[in-house]
Design a protein around this motif. Structure first.
Motif, mmCIF file in Angstrom:
data_model
loop_
_atom_site.group_PDB
_atom_site.id
_atom_site.type_symbol
_atom_site.label_atom_id
_atom_site.label_comp_id
_atom_site.label_asym_id
_atom_site.label_seq_id
_atom_site.Cartn_x
_atom_site.Cartn_y
_atom_site.Cartn_z
ATOM 1 N N ILE A 161 0.841 -1.206 0.000
ATOM 2 C CA ILE A 161 0.000 0.000 0.000
ATOM 3 C C ILE A 161 0.873 1.252 0.000
ATOM 4 C CG2 ILE A 161 -1.641 1.357 1.369
ATOM 5 C CD1 ILE A 161 -2.956 -1.287 2.202
ATOM 6 N N ALA A 162 1.900 1.262 0.852
ATOM 7 C CA ALA A 162 2.791 2.431 0.908
ATOM 8 C C ALA A 162 3.477 2.649 -0.441
ATOM 9 C CB ALA A 162 3.831 2.238 2.016
ATOM 10 N N ASP A 163 3.965 1.561 -1.034
ATOM 11 C CA ASP A 163 4.644 1.678 -2.332
ATOM 12 C C ASP A 163 3.714 2.191 -3.422
ATOM 13 O OD1 ASP A 163 7.045 0.883 -1.369
ATOM 14 O OD2 ASP A 163 6.897 -1.205 -2.033
ATOM 15 N N GLU A 164 2.504 1.669 -3.434
ATOM 16 C CA GLU A 164 1.536 2.080 -4.465
ATOM 17 C C GLU A 164 1.230 3.568 -4.350
ATOM 18 O OE1 GLU A 164 -0.160 0.244 -7.087
ATOM 19 O OE2 GLU A 164 1.704 -0.808 -6.652
ATOM 20 N N ILE A 165 0.970 4.023 -3.112
ATOM 21 C CA ILE A 165 0.648 5.441 -2.913
ATOM 22 C C ILE A 165 1.820 6.299 -3.376
ATOM 23 C CG2 ILE A 165 0.182 7.226 -1.167
ATOM 24 C CD1 ILE A 165 -1.306 5.034 0.442
ATOM 25 N N CYS A 166 3.021 5.901 -2.974
ATOM 26 C CA CYS A 166 4.213 6.657 -3.363
ATOM 27 C C CYS A 166 4.365 6.677 -4.886
ATOM 28 C CB CYS A 166 5.450 6.055 -2.699
ATOM 29 S SG CYS A 166 6.906 7.067 -2.870
ATOM 30 N N GLY A 167 4.078 5.540 -5.520
ATOM 31 C CA GLY A 167 4.171 5.450 -6.980
ATOM 32 C C GLY A 167 3.222 6.420 -7.668
ATOM 33 N N ILE A 168 1.993 6.512 -7.165
ATOM 34 C CA ILE A 168 1.008 7.434 -7.750
ATOM 35 C C ILE A 168 1.476 8.881 -7.591
ATOM 36 C CG2 ILE A 168 -1.361 8.316 -7.488
ATOM 37 C CD1 ILE A 168 -2.027 5.299 -6.647
ATOM 38 N N PHE A 169 2.005 9.193 -6.405
ATOM 39 C CA PHE A 169 2.546 10.542 -6.169
ATOM 40 C C PHE A 169 3.681 10.842 -7.160
ATOM 41 C CE2 PHE A 169 1.466 10.641 -1.309
ATOM 42 C CZ PHE A 169 0.128 10.738 -1.618
ATOM 43 N N LYS A 170 4.579 9.858 -7.348
ATOM 44 C CA LYS A 170 5.738 10.062 -8.211
ATOM 45 C C LYS A 170 5.307 10.312 -9.649
ATOM 46 C CE LYS A 170 9.710 7.808 -6.137
ATOM 47 N NZ LYS A 170 10.379 6.527 -5.946
ATOM 48 N N ASN A 171 4.370 9.484 -10.136
ATOM 49 C CA ASN A 171 3.888 9.651 -11.505
ATOM 50 C C ASN A 171 3.284 11.028 -11.707
ATOM 51 O OD1 ASN A 171 4.732 7.165 -12.278
ATOM 52 N ND2 ASN A 171 2.744 6.164 -11.912
ATOM 53 N N PHE A 172 2.534 11.470 -10.704
ATOM 54 C CA PHE A 172 1.904 12.787 -10.819
ATOM 55 C C PHE A 172 2.964 13.882 -10.909
ATOM 56 C CE2 PHE A 172 0.454 16.718 -8.802
ATOM 57 C CZ PHE A 172 -0.602 17.036 -9.634
ATOM 58 N N VAL A 173 3.958 13.829 -10.019
ATOM 59 C CA VAL A 173 4.994 14.868 -10.002
ATOM 60 C C VAL A 173 5.744 14.879 -11.337
ATOM 61 C CG1 VAL A 173 7.140 15.640 -8.910
ATOM 62 C CG2 VAL A 173 5.253 14.828 -7.491
ATOM 63 N N ARG A 174 6.074 13.669 -11.836
ATOM 64 C CA ARG A 174 6.785 13.575 -13.118
ATOM 65 C C ARG A 174 5.967 14.181 -14.255
ATOM 66 N NH1 ARG A 174 8.422 8.137 -12.301
ATOM 67 N NH2 ARG A 174 10.383 8.211 -11.170
ATOM 68 N N SER A 175 4.664 13.857 -14.264
ATOM 69 C CA SER A 175 3.811 14.334 -15.354
ATOM 70 C C SER A 175 3.722 15.859 -15.353
ATOM 71 C CB SER A 175 2.409 13.723 -15.230
ATOM 72 O OG SER A 175 1.708 14.357 -14.172
ATOM 73 N N LYS A 176 3.974 16.471 -14.202
ATOM 74 C CA LYS A 176 3.904 17.933 -14.096
ATOM 75 C C LYS A 176 5.286 18.572 -14.129
ATOM 76 C CE LYS A 176 -0.555 18.311 -13.327
ATOM 77 N NZ LYS A 176 -1.434 19.138 -14.162
ATOM 78 N N ASN A 177 6.323 17.743 -14.299
ATOM 79 C CA ASN A 177 7.694 18.235 -14.167
ATOM 80 C C ASN A 177 7.899 18.982 -12.853
ATOM 81 O OD1 ASN A 177 8.886 17.303 -16.601
ATOM 82 N ND2 ASN A 177 7.699 18.876 -17.701
ATOM 83 N N GLY A 178 7.307 18.441 -11.805
ATOM 84 C CA GLY A 178 7.381 19.112 -10.493
ATOM 85 C C GLY A 178 8.693 18.851 -9.794
ATOM 86 N N ILE A 179 8.936 19.612 -8.717
ATOM 87 C CA ILE A 179 10.189 19.433 -7.961
ATOM 88 C C ILE A 179 9.975 18.629 -6.679
ATOM 89 C CG2 ILE A 179 11.464 21.464 -8.794
ATOM 90 C CD1 ILE A 179 10.429 22.608 -5.901
ATOM 91 N N CYS A 180 8.720 18.353 -6.341
ATOM 92 C CA CYS A 180 8.458 17.605 -5.103
ATOM 93 C C CYS A 180 9.002 16.194 -5.219
ATOM 94 C CB CYS A 180 6.963 17.542 -4.822
ATOM 95 S SG CYS A 180 6.226 19.154 -4.522
ATOM 96 N N MET A 181 9.435 15.639 -4.086
ATOM 97 C CA MET A 181 9.989 14.289 -4.069
ATOM 98 C C MET A 181 9.225 13.389 -3.106
ATOM 99 S SD MET A 181 14.067 14.715 -4.414
ATOM 100 C CE MET A 181 14.221 13.087 -5.071
ATOM 101 N N PRO A 182 8.472 12.425 -3.628
ATOM 102 C CA PRO A 182 7.845 11.438 -2.756
ATOM 103 C C PRO A 182 8.840 10.337 -2.405
ATOM 104 C CG PRO A 182 6.610 11.770 -4.810
ATOM 105 C CD PRO A 182 7.980 12.325 -5.007
ATOM 106 N N LEU A 183 8.853 9.915 -1.138
ATOM 107 C CA LEU A 183 9.795 8.896 -0.673
ATOM 108 C C LEU A 183 9.071 7.896 0.224
ATOM 109 C CD1 LEU A 183 12.298 11.523 0.634
ATOM 110 C CD2 LEU A 183 12.926 9.963 -1.181
ATOM 111 N N THR A 184 9.544 6.639 0.187
ATOM 112 C CA THR A 184 8.975 5.676 1.134
ATOM 113 C C THR A 184 9.982 5.366 2.231
ATOM 114 O OG1 THR A 184 9.698 3.909 -0.346
ATOM 115 C CG2 THR A 184 7.358 4.461 -0.384
ATOM 116 N N SER A 185 9.462 4.809 3.327
ATOM 117 C CA SER A 185 10.276 4.424 4.469
ATOM 118 C C SER A 185 11.281 3.345 4.033
ATOM 119 C CB SER A 185 9.351 3.892 5.553
ATOM 120 O OG SER A 185 10.062 3.530 6.688
ATOM 121 N N PRO A 186 12.460 3.192 4.642
ATOM 122 C CA PRO A 186 12.907 4.003 5.785
ATOM 123 C C PRO A 186 13.682 5.248 5.367
ATOM 124 C CG PRO A 186 14.364 2.117 5.480
ATOM 125 C CD PRO A 186 13.355 2.074 4.375
#
Lengths: 262, 230
Positions: A112-137
């Motif tokens: 679940i954590a990986d999937e959520i992070c993956g969706i965040f990452k795809n969104f940021v990439r599609s927008k050429n954003g600077i935010c960085m989603p990361l998973t634990s640890p």
């Protein structure tokens, strides 16, 4: 309880004679005389009234950890130095000087954590954003002090200057915690409060057991807390709802693991 | 002996003694914990709390003083309705639990740093109830949100109540017309969300007591209409 014991407790709790008098409904003079040892044989009722003030139930603290590794310190006194001297195989968090053991994540939790992070990452990439989603640890020095290091399941960092000393220094924009039975209490009551105070803008609590998502938007006074199910699309507040997490799809992806558990 | 007399005194030793006495007197005065002295948030104690004038409604949480806003009509109606339902239920069962409404002081952690005034509470151990205040954690607490207290009630107090041993905590949100119920007992820590039209079981009474919020909603509906007109 003896008068000596009460005297000790009075010292420990820092009560004044006047406070004890108020709490026990006794005259101040009586309290002073009894606890001061002037009245040698106080009445039974007087003793009972005094006892009721000192009979304090132990509060059940939010605490999960065993006494920490090798160091003679009390919970509440630990610092990030102690945190970093712990053996790597022991997963812990440090919150306000208290060390909390973390359970190893289950497969459901991790996916679940990986999937959520993956969706965040795809969104940021599609927008050429600077935010960085990361998973634990990943260590987050939440309050920029030496009393707190947390490891949230997913974080989103948009200010890249917060990457310092090999960890996150300061509050992430968004934090996701996937709840497990052993961390439920800490994640719900303690961390929500810590994240709010540290300046985290949005906090998701994903509960795989009840198939629910609680979204806390700390900056949004109109919809501070919202609850969703695993059937819903959950909009990400920090991205104005442009990014949505389809929990139905995540659930379908891990459903086979739920069946295994049954 | 007055100060003038002291100054006129040719005996320097006497002058010194007198000055020192005056200094020590004024120092004693300064160190008294009086309301209005310079203290930082986080350092306040029950003495400071009790010294605050009665017309200023405040709570003290971990040494921090929080001002409380004046309640609205909706707030007061919900408070009375809820307390009545709870009280009637306890009476009907000849129970020993007691229902209290704000403003009654609760010394939540039995320490010097925290005094709260929950909107509605149930206390089943009567030893906790003293004439001036409650000493220890109530069994059941309801807070009715106002826009100025929503973060304090939803996070800070939730954390404090969970830690102090409160068994059940309801947060009523009149603006969003919903109730968040936190079951803080039995290591399950369930959070449920209800609307103003739901029937909500009181968990500490094993679900035997049910609050029909729809009835309460109907009682206060006129106040919402009033708000919309203005």
């Amino acid at each position: 309880m003896t008068i000596d014991e009460m005297r000790e407790l009075k010292k420990e709790l820092g009560f004044s004679y006047e406070q004890i008098a108020k709490m026990s409904n006794l005259p101040v003079g009586t309290v002073q005389k009894v606890l001061g040892g002037i009245t040698k044989a106080p009445r039974y009722e007087t003793l009972k009234a005094l006892e009721s003030v000192f009979e304090i139930k132990k509060t059940n603290m939010i605490q999960e950890a065993q006494p920490a590794y090798g160091v003679e310190k009390k919970q509440g006194e630990y610092t990030i130095e102690d945190y970093f001297t712990l053996p790597d195989e022991r997963r812990v968090e440090l919150i306000d000087g208290v060390i909390y053991d973390m359970a190893s994540p289950t497969a459901i939790h991790q996916i679940i954590a990986d999937e959520i992070c993956g969706i965040f990452k795809n969104f940021v990439r599609s927008k050429n954003g600077i935010c960085m989603p990361l998973t634990s640890p990943i260590d987050v020095q939440l309050d920029c002090d030496n009393k707190t290091i947390v490891q949230p399941d997913v974080v989103v960092i948009c200010d890249r200057s917060k990457f310092k000393y090999g960890r996150i220094y300061g509050a992430p924009e968004l934090v996701v915690e996937v709840l497990s039975p052993s961390t439920l209490k800490k994640d719900t009551y303690l961390k929500a409060q810590k994240y709010l105070n540290a300046g985290v803008r949005e906090y998701w609590m994903v509960d795989p057991k009840r198939k629910r998502v609680f979204v806390h938007q700390f900056e949004n006074d109109d919809s501070l807390i919202n609850m969703y199910t695993f059937e819903d699309e959950v909009p990400v507040g920090i991205w104005n709802g442009e990014c949505k997490v389809k929990f139905r799809e995540i659930y379908e992806y891990v459903e086979f693991l739920y069946q295994q558990e049954e | 002996m007055t100060i003038d007399e002291t100054n006129n005194n040719q005996n320097s030793k006497g002058l010194y003694d007198q000055k020192e006495q005056l200094d020590s007197v004024s120092m004693v005065c300064e160190s008294q914990p009086v309301y209005g002295t310079v203290k930082k948030q986080g350092e306040y104690t029950i003495e400071d709390y009790l010294a605050i004038p009665d017309d200023r409604r405040v709570e003290l949480i971990d040494g921090v003083i929080y001002d409380m806003s004046s309640p609205t009509a909706i707030h007061q109606e919900i408070l009375i309705e809820l307390a009545t339902i709870l009280k009637n239920y306890i009476h009907s069962k000849n129970g020993k639990c007691k229902t209290y409404v704000s403003a009654f002081d609760v010394q939540l952690d039995c320490d010097e740093k925290t005094i709260v005034q929950p909107d509605v509470m149930i206390i089943c151990d009567r030893n906790k109830v003293h004439l001036q205040r409650v000493f220890g954690a109530p069994d059941f607490i309801v807070e009715i949100l106002s826009p100025s207290t929503d973060k304090k009630d939803s996070y800070l107090k939730l954390y404090k109540y969970a830690n102090a041993g409160v068994r059940e905590y309801w947060i009523v949100d009149p603006l969003k017309k919903r109730i968040i119920v936190h079951d803080l007992e039995n290591n399950t820590y369930v959070t449920e969300v209800y609307t103003f039209d739901d029937q909500i079981p009181v968990r500490i009474f094993g679900g035997d007591c049910i609050v029909d919020f729809h009835t309460i909603h109907m009682e206060i509906e006129y106040l919402y209409q009033d708000n919309e007109e203005t």
